[in-house]
Design a protein around this motif. Structure first.
Motif, PDB file in Angstrom:
ATOM      1  N   CYS A 131       0.848  -1.196   0.000  1.00 52.22           N
ATOM      2  CA  CYS A 131       0.000   0.000   0.000  1.00 52.22           C
ATOM      3  C   CYS A 131       0.885   1.248   0.000  1.00 52.22           C
ATOM      4  O   CYS A 131       1.846   1.338   0.765  1.00 52.22           O
ATOM      5  N   ARG A 132       0.551   2.208  -0.837  1.00 51.45           N
ATOM      6  CA  ARG A 132       1.381   3.405  -0.984  1.00 51.45           C
ATOM      7  C   ARG A 132       0.751   4.643  -0.335  1.00 51.45           C
ATOM      8  O   ARG A 132       1.092   5.780  -0.668  1.00 51.45           O
ATOM      9  N   PHE A 156     -10.433   9.948   8.385  1.00 51.50           N
ATOM     10  CA  PHE A 156     -11.018   9.991   7.036  1.00 51.50           C
ATOM     11  C   PHE A 156     -10.361  11.059   6.183  1.00 51.50           C
ATOM     12  O   PHE A 156     -10.002  10.814   5.019  1.00 51.50           O
ATOM     13  N   HIS A 157     -10.192  12.251   6.713  1.00 43.60           N
ATOM     14  CA  HIS A 157      -9.588  13.327   5.933  1.00 43.60           C
ATOM     15  C   HIS A 157      -8.147  12.987   5.543  1.00 43.60           C
ATOM     16  O   HIS A 157      -7.714  13.288   4.423  1.00 43.60           O
ATOM     17  N   SER A 214      -4.409  11.086   1.278  1.00 40.78           N
ATOM     18  CA  SER A 214      -3.357  10.113   0.979  1.00 40.78           C
ATOM     19  C   SER A 214      -3.702   9.262  -0.232  1.00 40.78           C
ATOM     20  O   SER A 214      -2.832   8.943  -1.044  1.00 40.78           O
ATOM     21  N   GLU A 215      -4.991   8.885  -0.359  1.00 35.39           N
ATOM     22  CA  GLU A 215      -5.394   7.981  -1.433  1.00 35.39           C
ATOM     23  C   GLU A 215      -5.780   8.700  -2.721  1.00 35.39           C
ATOM     24  O   GLU A 215      -6.147   8.053  -3.705  1.00 35.39           O
ATOM     25  N   THR A 216      -5.711  10.021  -2.730  1.00 36.62           N
ATOM     26  CA  THR A 216      -6.031  10.775  -3.950  1.00 36.62           C
ATOM     27  C   THR A 216      -4.873  11.697  -4.335  1.00 36.62           C
ATOM     28  O   THR A 216      -4.076  11.372  -5.204  1.00 36.62           O
ATOM     29  N   PHE A 217      -4.761  12.834  -3.676  1.00 33.98           N
ATOM     30  CA  PHE A 217      -3.793  13.855  -4.069  1.00 33.98           C
ATOM     31  C   PHE A 217      -2.348  13.391  -3.918  1.00 33.98           C
ATOM     32  O   PHE A 217      -1.532  13.539  -4.836  1.00 33.98           O
ATOM     33  N   TYR A 218      -1.994  12.819  -2.762  1.00 34.48           N
ATOM     34  CA  TYR A 218      -0.611  12.383  -2.550  1.00 34.48           C
ATOM     35  C   TYR A 218      -0.280  11.152  -3.391  1.00 34.48           C
ATOM     36  O   TYR A 218       0.821  11.044  -3.938  1.00 34.48           O
ATOM     37  N   LEU A 219      -1.235  10.230  -3.494  1.00 34.19           N
ATOM     38  CA  LEU A 219      -0.984   9.000  -4.255  1.00 34.19           C
ATOM     39  C   LEU A 219      -0.802   9.282  -5.738  1.00 34.19           C
ATOM     40  O   LEU A 219       0.028   8.679  -6.408  1.00 34.19           O
ATOM     41  N   GLU A 220      -1.600  10.209  -6.269  1.00 34.64           N
ATOM     42  CA  GLU A 220      -1.562  10.507  -7.699  1.00 34.64           C
ATOM     43  C   GLU A 220      -0.741  11.760  -8.021  1.00 34.64           C
ATOM     44  O   GLU A 220      -0.774  12.250  -9.149  1.00 34.64           O
ATOM     45  N   ASP A 221      -0.014  12.285  -7.006  1.00 30.36           N
ATOM     46  CA  ASP A 221       0.866  13.453  -7.188  1.00 30.36           C
ATOM     47  C   ASP A 221       0.105  14.665  -7.726  1.00 30.36           C
ATOM     48  O   ASP A 221       0.614  15.418  -8.563  1.00 30.36           O
TER      49      ASP A 221
END
Length: 381
Positions: A195-196, A326-327, A332-339
């Motif tokens: 998991c990233r 949740f926030h 983490s699972e959107t902005f940071y994961l997809e840069d």
């Protein structure tokens, strides 16, 4: 040396029923007088594996694998013998080549299917092969299937954009086949499929004006939907201008029941989120001591809906942990994961909307028996 305690079968079954009803472990132990929570975990493990007969074993007695206590009657003994004889009669039909040359893959599959009824030695005797031969075949068959398992795990990780760890990947695999979580963890570590997601900390800001009492007291379990809610605001510094997200989470199933996005962190933002809730007198809404929540306008609106207000202690974000989590997970699972560190405001808004839909309807959670919040609420209803 501590005294070993033996509990009646009725107590063990009652404890299992209470845990299935989501009663907290501490409460189960207090009501039934259970000393060690490890015992309760053991009983639950036996129940899930279908080994209910092991609940009858006395202290210090371990029944052999797949076996229970001695047959309580002559009739049960005869039934067991008949079952074994039937397995022997069905053997030529299920394992092609019996009496000639047994196919290793078919033989291994057949032995595994009857492991709960007979021992490996008895099954090997019926097949006319040595026990060591069976285990050699089993290891070879397992090796053949390893590549297919790796590709299946890789596909699941890519499909979910590396948001799932080995526990959730295991839960998805178990819907189709038997799978050990340790094996999945080893494969994911070896292949670089972990998991990233990165967890982020929240800054503590704002001064309270009219704080409410902390009524929630970190009791994050709810018995029914819309009984206990938590809310908070988070920053979204990823677009052309700063945006703010106000969310309300239902502690019953972790579902986001209301949210709003705006370019100002003011009272109108939290009021817009609050107005999405129905009118209910038995609802508890918990927040931190932010200025928008302690304002007279907001608290008047909360009372007008018949909602009871609760607030965290000053400088204690752990009192509002579920919505904080949740926030952090969302970013983490959107902005940071997809840069997506620098993008347009429209993309930020659409990303939030898509993720809330995914989080509520698709993303499984371990605490919800590997179901999404919406599926869990529907099944409970």
């Amino acid at each position: 040396m501590a005294t070993r305690v033996s509990y009646p079968v009725e107590v063990k079954m009652k404890a299992i029923e209470m845990r299935l009803a989501r009663v907290p472990v501490r409460e189960v132990m207090e009501q039934l007088g259970i000393r060690n929570k490890t015992q309760l975990k053991t009983w639950m493990r036996w129940y899930r594996k279908g080994e209910v007969h092991r609940l009858e074993q006395p202290v210090g007695k371990q029944y052999s694998y797949g076996k229970g206590p001695e047959h309580s009657s002559e009739l049960e003994k005869v039934k067991a013998e008949n079952r074994f004889l039937k397995q022997q009669l069905d053997l030529p039909k299920k394992v092609q080549g019996t009496g000639k040359e047994v196919e290793p893959e078919v033989a291994v599959a057949w032995v595994e299917s009857i492991r709960d009824e007979v021992t490996v030695s008895e099954a090997c005797t019926w097949l006319g092969i040595a026990r060591a031969t069976y285990y050699r075949w089993k290891a070879a068959v397992k090796t053949e299937h390893t590549d297919a398992t790796v590709e299946k795990i890789r596909g699941l990780c890519i499909h979910h954009k590396f948001r799932y760890g080995y526990r959730k990947i295991t839960a998805l695999l178990r819907a189709e086949q038997r799978m050990n979580h340790k094996r999945v963890q080893r494969i994911m570590q070896r292949e670089g499929l972990q998991c990233r997601v990165r967890m982020k900390k929240r800054k503590i800001t704002g001064q309270p004006a009219y704080p409410a009492e902390n009524l929630l007291k970190r009791q994050f379990h709810a018995e029914a939907p819309l009984q206990k809610l938590v809310t908070d605001i988070t920053y979204l510094p990823f677009g052309g201008k700063m945006l703010y997200l106000s969310s309300i989470l239902d502690l019953y199933n972790g579902e986001i029941v209301a949210y709003s996005i705006a370019d100002k962190q003011d009272t109108s933002l939290v009021l817009d989120t609050l107005n999405q809730l129905p009118k209910r007198t038995s609802m508890l809404l918990h927040s931190d001591q932010g200025s928008v929540y302690t304002s007279q306008v907001y608290q008047a609106a909360v009372k007008g809906k018949g909602i009871t207000m609760s607030m965290s202690r000053k400088g204690t974000p752990a009192d509002n942990a579920p919505i904080e989590s949740f926030h952090s997970t969302l970013k983490s699972e959107t902005f940071y994961l997809e840069d997506l560190i620098c993008t347009t405001t429209a993309i930020v808004v659409q990303t939030i909307r898509d993720y809330v839909t995914y989080y509520n309807s698709i993303r499984i959670q371990t605490k919800l028996n590997n179901q999404s919040p919406v599926d869990y609420r529907r099944l409970a209803a």
